[in-house]
Structures are given as C-alpha cells and as structure tokens.
Design a protein around this motif. Structure first.
Motif, PDB file in Angstrom:
ATOM      1  N   ALA B  69      74.656 -34.067  -5.260  1.00 32.47           N
ATOM      2  CA  ALA B  69      74.312 -32.960  -6.153  1.00 32.47           C
ATOM      3  C   ALA B  69      75.487 -32.602  -7.056  1.00 32.47           C
ATOM      4  N   ALA B  70      76.689 -32.531  -6.468  1.00 33.27           N
ATOM      5  CA  ALA B  70      77.865 -32.125  -7.242  1.00 33.27           C
ATOM      6  C   ALA B  70      78.191 -33.167  -8.307  1.00 33.27           C
ATOM      7  N   GLU B  71      78.108 -34.444  -7.914  1.00 25.46           N
ATOM      8  CA  GLU B  71      78.418 -35.498  -8.887  1.00 25.46           C
ATOM      9  C   GLU B  71      77.419 -35.479 -10.044  1.00 25.46           C
ATOM     10  N   ARG B  72      76.145 -35.248  -9.699  1.00 22.46           N
ATOM     11  CA  ARG B  72      75.126 -35.154 -10.743  1.00 22.46           C
ATOM     12  C   ARG B  72      75.408 -33.950 -11.664  1.00 22.46           C
ATOM     13  N   ASP B  73      75.756 -32.795 -11.073  1.00 16.20           N
ATOM     14  CA  ASP B  73      75.981 -31.588 -11.874  1.00 16.20           C
ATOM     15  C   ASP B  73      77.211 -31.721 -12.767  1.00 16.20           C
ATOM     16  N   ILE B  74      78.267 -32.354 -12.242  1.00 16.60           N
ATOM     17  CA  ILE B  74      79.472 -32.549 -13.057  1.00 16.60           C
ATOM     18  C   ILE B  74      79.127 -33.422 -14.260  1.00 16.60           C
ATOM     19  N   GLN B  75      78.394 -34.506 -13.971  1.00 18.71           N
ATOM     20  CA  GLN B  75      77.972 -35.412 -15.040  1.00 18.71           C
ATOM     21  C   GLN B  75      77.208 -34.659 -16.122  1.00 18.71           C
ATOM     22  N   GLU B  76      76.297 -33.795 -15.681  1.00 14.20           N
ATOM     23  CA  GLU B  76      75.485 -33.034 -16.637  1.00 14.20           C
ATOM     24  C   GLU B  76      76.345 -32.104 -17.483  1.00 14.20           C
ATOM     25  N   GLN B  77      77.300 -31.461 -16.829  1.00 18.54           N
ATOM     26  CA  GLN B  77      78.170 -30.524 -17.547  1.00 18.54           C
ATOM     27  C   GLN B  77      78.980 -31.250 -18.621  1.00 18.54           C
ATOM     28  N   TYR B  78      79.410 -32.481 -18.297  1.00 20.20           N
ATOM     29  CA  TYR B  78      80.251 -33.219 -19.229  1.00 20.20           C
ATOM     30  C   TYR B  78      79.454 -33.956 -20.294  1.00 20.20           C
ATOM     31  N   SER B  79      78.141 -34.064 -20.095  1.00 19.66           N
ATOM     32  CA  SER B  79      77.370 -34.871 -21.024  1.00 19.66           C
ATOM     33  C   SER B  79      77.145 -34.149 -22.348  1.00 19.66           C
ATOM     34  N   GLY B  80      77.371 -32.824 -22.356  1.00 13.79           N
ATOM     35  CA  GLY B  80      77.258 -32.087 -23.615  1.00 13.79           C
ATOM     36  C   GLY B  80      78.239 -32.658 -24.618  1.00 13.79           C
ATOM     37  N   LYS B  81      77.825 -32.705 -25.875  1.00 18.53           N
ATOM     38  CA  LYS B  81      78.671 -33.348 -26.874  1.00 18.53           C
ATOM     39  C   LYS B  81      79.956 -32.559 -27.111  1.00 18.53           C
ATOM     40  N   ASP B  82      79.961 -31.278 -26.709  1.00 15.99           N
ATOM     41  CA  ASP B  82      81.134 -30.463 -26.996  1.00 15.99           C
ATOM     42  C   ASP B  82      82.288 -30.730 -26.025  1.00 15.99           C
ATOM     43  N   ALA B  83      81.980 -31.366 -24.885  1.00 14.53           N
ATOM     44  CA  ALA B  83      83.028 -31.566 -23.877  1.00 14.53           C
ATOM     45  C   ALA B  83      84.183 -32.399 -24.425  1.00 14.53           C
ATOM     46  N   GLU B  84      83.862 -33.462 -25.154  1.00 16.34           N
ATOM     47  CA  GLU B  84      84.937 -34.304 -25.677  1.00 16.34           C
ATOM     48  C   GLU B  84      85.634 -33.652 -26.871  1.00 16.34           C
ATOM     49  N   LEU B  85      84.852 -32.970 -27.690  1.00 13.94           N
ATOM     50  CA  LEU B  85      85.452 -32.275 -28.834  1.00 13.94           C
ATOM     51  C   LEU B  85      86.500 -31.276 -28.351  1.00 13.94           C
ATOM     52  N   LEU B  86      86.185 -30.629 -27.241  1.00 10.19           N
ATOM     53  CA  LEU B  86      87.097 -29.650 -26.648  1.00 10.19           C
ATOM     54  C   LEU B  86      88.446 -30.292 -26.319  1.00 10.19           C
ATOM     55  N   GLN B  87      88.400 -31.466 -25.694  1.00  4.94           N
ATOM     56  CA  GLN B  87      89.644 -32.159 -25.356  1.00  4.94           C
ATOM     57  C   GLN B  87      90.362 -32.619 -26.617  1.00  4.94           C
ATOM     58  N   MET B  88      89.586 -33.062 -27.616  1.00  3.07           N
ATOM     59  CA  MET B  88      90.199 -33.555 -28.850  1.00  3.07           C
ATOM     60  C   MET B  88      90.976 -32.453 -29.556  1.00  3.07           C
ATOM     61  N   VAL B  89      90.343 -31.283 -29.688  1.00  6.13           N
ATOM     62  CA  VAL B  89      90.995 -30.216 -30.449  1.00  6.13           C
ATOM     63  C   VAL B  89      92.183 -29.650 -29.669  1.00  6.13           C
ATOM     64  N   ARG B  90      92.084 -29.646 -28.354  1.00  2.58           N
ATOM     65  CA  ARG B  90      93.227 -29.162 -27.568  1.00  2.58           C
ATOM     66  C   ARG B  90      94.387 -30.141 -27.651  1.00  2.58           C
ATOM     67  N   THR B  91      94.067 -31.428 -27.663  1.00  2.84           N
ATOM     68  CA  THR B  91      95.127 -32.427 -27.847  1.00  2.84           C
ATOM     69  C   THR B  91      95.800 -32.234 -29.202  1.00  2.84           C
ATOM     70  N   LEU B  92      94.985 -31.992 -30.214  1.00  4.81           N
ATOM     71  CA  LEU B  92      95.518 -31.785 -31.560  1.00  4.81           C
ATOM     72  C   LEU B  92      96.490 -30.606 -31.594  1.00  4.81           C
ATOM     73  N   ASP B  93      96.072 -29.487 -31.035  1.00  5.16           N
ATOM     74  CA  ASP B  93      96.926 -28.297 -31.047  1.00  5.16           C
ATOM     75  C   ASP B  93      98.214 -28.542 -30.267  1.00  5.16           C
ATOM     76  N   GLU B  94      98.109 -29.290 -29.181  1.00  9.55           N
ATOM     77  CA  GLU B  94      99.316 -29.566 -28.409  1.00  9.55           C
ATOM     78  C   GLU B  94     100.243 -30.526 -29.152  1.00  9.55           C
ATOM     79  N   MET B  95      99.658 -31.466 -29.891  1.00  9.35           N
ATOM     80  CA  MET B  95     100.489 -32.370 -30.696  1.00  9.35           C
ATOM     81  C   MET B  95     101.265 -31.602 -31.742  1.00  9.35           C
ATOM     82  N   ASP B  96     100.620 -30.613 -32.356  1.00  9.16           N
ATOM     83  CA  ASP B  96     101.318 -29.776 -33.334  1.00  9.16           C
ATOM     84  C   ASP B  96     102.545 -29.131 -32.710  1.00  9.16           C
TER      85      ASP B  96
END
Lengths: 202, 287
Positions: B69-96
């Motif tokens: 159940a947990a593995e399925r729920d984690i997968q679902e939470q991360y499948s939203g398209k915003d999950a990767e964008l979130l990491q991208m923009v945070r990486t960008l701000d940290e690079m600055d």
C-alpha cells in the motif's frame, strides 16, 4: 529502559542513522529524539518486549527504530511520501515495524490495520494535536498509556507555548485522560512539551 | 459487518479476503470504518479466519500488505507532474546561491593576488568578472573561476527547462507571471495542489515569511509582496500602487492555480480578462 551509565541505549541492528554505538548497544540521543529526551528529563513509559505501540508521526523512522528495539510491534503511521521512503527501509530491516502511509488526523483510513495497542505515541506537526490523540485513542486499550509530544509552534506560532500546553492538557483531561506527567523537553528541544497520560478504564 | 485487512467479520463468522498483497491493499482503501463503533482487529480472530497461522505470521502478512500500500501511495504522490518541477526549481535556486557564494569567494581570492584590484566604481557584471579572473589567473584560481562559468551555463539551461516545464504543468499561472516565478510559487507552497488550496492573500506574501511573522508578532507593517515581486508588473509598478498590483495579481494567480490543478489546460478567456484587470491596476488608473 536500558541505561549504560547515564546513556540511554537500545539493543538492535545499528547503522540506521549513523547513531553512536556502545559495544552492540545503540545510543539513543535525547537531542535527536524527543522520546529519548523524555526518558532523560522525566519518567516516561516503560516499553517492554510485549508492548504494542501505535506511533503517529513516524517520520524517517529514527525514533521508531529505537522503539522497535524495545517493543513487540510498532504500528508506524506517516503521511508524507519522502520520509515514508526512509521509514520503509527501516521497516524492511526490523520485522516488528508495520509501516502505514496515512494521515493521523483520519484514523478511519488505517482502522482495518491497527489492533489494540498498549501505548499510543504521538509526535505530529499539526494544529489540533489533542484532537488527533483523542481520536486515535480508539486503538488504545483501557488503562493504556499515551505519550503526546506537543509541538506548540505547530499549534499556533502566535500563541505563547505555555498557553498551548495548558489548553492541550485541559482538552485531554476533559476527554477523560488522566495526566500522569507533563514537562518541557528543555534543554533538548525548544517549545516542545511531553504529556504522559492514561486512558481510563471503562 | 466489520471489515479488516484480513477479511470481513459478521456475527462471529469470518470471510477471509482473497488475492495477493496488492489486491488486499487495494481492498483496504475501499473499506469505510466508522470510528464510533470501531472494534480493533484481533490476531486470534485472523487465525480463526484462516488468514494466518500465528501471531508472527499475522504481523508478517500485515506488513506485506502495508508495504504494498505504501509503495503504491508513494508512487501515486510522485506521479503528479509537479513533483519533478518542484525538484528542478529548488535545484535552480540552490545553484544561484552556490554560484553567488563562489563568485564572492573567487573575487576575494583574486584581490589577494592583485592588491590594487577593487570593485569600487566599476560596473563589471559578475559573470564578466569571473571570466576576467579565469583568463588573468593561473592554477587553481583560474580553474575555480572556469568551474563557476560552467555552473552558470548549466544554470541557464536549467532555468529554460524549468520555464518550459512550468508552462506545461501550470499553463495559466505561467501565462500570468512567467514560468520561473510560477514554479517558485509552487515550490514555496509545497506543490501545485497545495498552491491551489491557498487563499490569494497567502500567495501574495509567499516568500516573505520573515516579514509576515514580524508583522503578526509585532506592529510592523504587513508585507505587500513576496515572490511575486519578481514579476515586472509588481516591481515596475509605481511604489504607491505596488501593493494593489500585488493584491490583484495574487487574486488572479489563486484562480489560475486552481484551473491548472483541476483542469490542467490554459483558459484563454480567463487569461485575457485577468491580464486586462492587472494591466489596468498597474497603470494606476483603476476606477
């Protein structure tokens, strides 16, 4: 609880979060874990090899791993996916942890999974922590113990921690709990209090 | 009837649930338990039900289901398209942050080698300065300066990628405020679903946490804008109507975020009216 001198430890497989080892005992650091701080500053609740625990707000499984070293079984509830990934890894290595990904404010979500427990431990960053504890006490046996780690700043940053503390204790008492011990976790944790109480026999 | 992970119990009669751990974890989702009449599951009942052999087996079977159940729920939470964008923009701000820190340090270093060098009365942009340092120095200093240049190039590429992804994931918000700022708003809120649940007043001051809490605690004035200040409409607006522009823009952003989350496609009608309204306020001649 197992003490080596004045160091709180638990027995189990080490290396969960690069904790210090004393021989084959895992040092349980009060600065990292609020439960360890409670055992240092107060009495707490004795966890033994037949204690069943419901643990709300399991996070990365750091404290959970120590609790599991003492307890028979730990039902570890965590809501956020990122810490859940870590918790799953801890649970894979410790066969007495049941990891549950759910929201502690909605116990009906995991009700079909959790049996009656002897100890309810709660450490959640939510505004209504007393209500969460009361709702989850459905899993707690009569005369069972509850440890509530009150994060006063999560309840309301604008309120004085002392006021939040008092209100929470009052809410628990009016729900029928008998407060055994309540203390601030200083010097280990700022603005955090521990409330230990007993569920009344019906 | 009482439903548990191992089966349904009615009048002391237990029907074990079938299927593997995945099927069982899917079934648990559908169970509706009323906490008022709730009786916790009992391992001996599960044994009697034939779902497990003993106490140890009970825990082991339950664990298998919970893992599934947990593995399925984690997968679902991360499948939203915003999950990767979130990491991208945070990486960008940290690079600055990293690029700024390294640049500061390299300039300090360069000043030791060239005691007459100073940045006073010079308008050399940071990236030109780093280039000069690389060309005029030798050894480790030149090497580090070159590394900063490469980091800056990566940062530029990443910024483009963030902007592009934001246009895709949050088309309406991006159209109003630009992909980069839209992504930053989303990152501060914690995700698109969190952003779209925020009131406009919260979006207006996202990123101005210190000022906001100083305001709530003391009598200091409330912040007018947080991240949305980065948008030209806000920072180019005349000082006296900046707060107003920020407020109106935040209001439209709140609506845009909801369209993005629940519908996921650009809404030209909404965008046109929103742009018109913001422009009107920005010119300072709002009726």
């Amino acid at each position: 609880m197992i003490w080596i001198g004045d160091v709180l430890v638990s027995h189990g497989e080490g290396g969960v979060y690069s904790e210090r080892m004393l021989g084959n005992a895992r040092v349980w650091d009060p600065f990292r874990s609020k439960l360890a701080a409670l055992y240092h500053e107060g009495t707490g609740v004795e966890i033994t090899s037949d204690t069943r625990v419901l643990y709300l707000g399991a996070a990365n499984g750091t404290t959970v791993s120590h609790v599991a070293d003492y307890a028979e079984v730990v039902y570890a509830v965590e809501f956020a996916p990122r810490p859940m990934q870590d918790l799953l890894e801890v649970a894979r290595r410790r066969k007495n942890i049941v990891p549950i990904m759910a929201d502690a404010t909605r116990p009906e979500q995991y009700a079909p999974l959790v049996e009656t427990v002897d100890l309810l431990y709660q450490d959640v960053a939510q505004p209504d922590q007393a209500m969460i504890a009361i709702r989850n006490s459905a899993f707690l046996r009569p005369d069972g113990k509850m440890i509530l780690m009150l994060k006063t700043r999560s309840v309301d940053v604008r309120k004085e921690p002392g006021v939040v503390f008092k209100e929470t204790v009052e809410a628990l008492v009016s729900a029928g709990f008998v407060v055994q011990e309540s203390l601030w976790l200083l010097p280990y944790h700022q603005d955090h209090a521990a409330i230990v109480c007993t569920k009344p026999e019906v | 009837m009482r439903s548990y992970w191992f089966g349904d119990v009615e009048d002391g009669l237990c029907t074990p649930s079938g299927g593997d751990a995945h099927a069982k974890s899917d079934r648990i989702r559908l169970i509706r338990t009323s906490m008022d009449t709730f009786v916790p599951p009992d391992w001996e009942l599960a044994v009697a039900c034939g779902a497990c052999r003993d106490r140890a087996d009970y825990i082991q079977k339950l664990r298998e289901i919970c893992f599934a159940a947990a593995e399925r729920d984690i997968q679902e939470q991360y499948s939203g398209k915003d999950a990767e964008l979130l990491q991208m923009v945070r990486t960008l701000d940290e690079m600055d942050t990293v690029i700024n820190l390294l640049t500061e340090r390299v300039v300090e270093w360069y000043q030791i080698r060239h005691p007459t060098f100073t940045r006073k009365y010079r308008k050399t942009p940071a990236h030109i300065l780093v280039k000069n340092i690389r060309e005029k120095s030798r050894g480790a200093l030149s090497f580090v300066a070159g590394e900063i240049e490469r980091l800056s190039a990566t940062r530029t590429e990443l910024a483009k990628a963030v902007s592009g992804r934001a246009n895709d994931v949050m088309p309406n918000t991006s159209a109003l405020i630009g992909g980069l700022v839209a992504a930053r708003l989303m990152s501060h809120a914690g995700g698109l679903s969190d952003l779209c649940r925020m009131p406009a007043s919260a979006i207006q001051v996202l990123g101005a946490r210190t000022a906001l809490f100083a305001h709530l605690r003391t009598k200091s004035p409330s912040p007018k804008h947080g991240i949305i200040f980065q948008h030209r409409r806000v920072h180019n607006a005349p000082r006296e109507c900046r707060g107003k522009v920020a407020r109106v823009l935040a209001g439209k952003l709140a609506i845009a975020a909801r369209i993005d989350h629940y519908r996921g496609v650009a809404d030209p009608v909404f965008l046109e009216s929103a742009q018109a309204r913001i422009d009107l306020v920005g010119k300072g001649n709002d009726p």
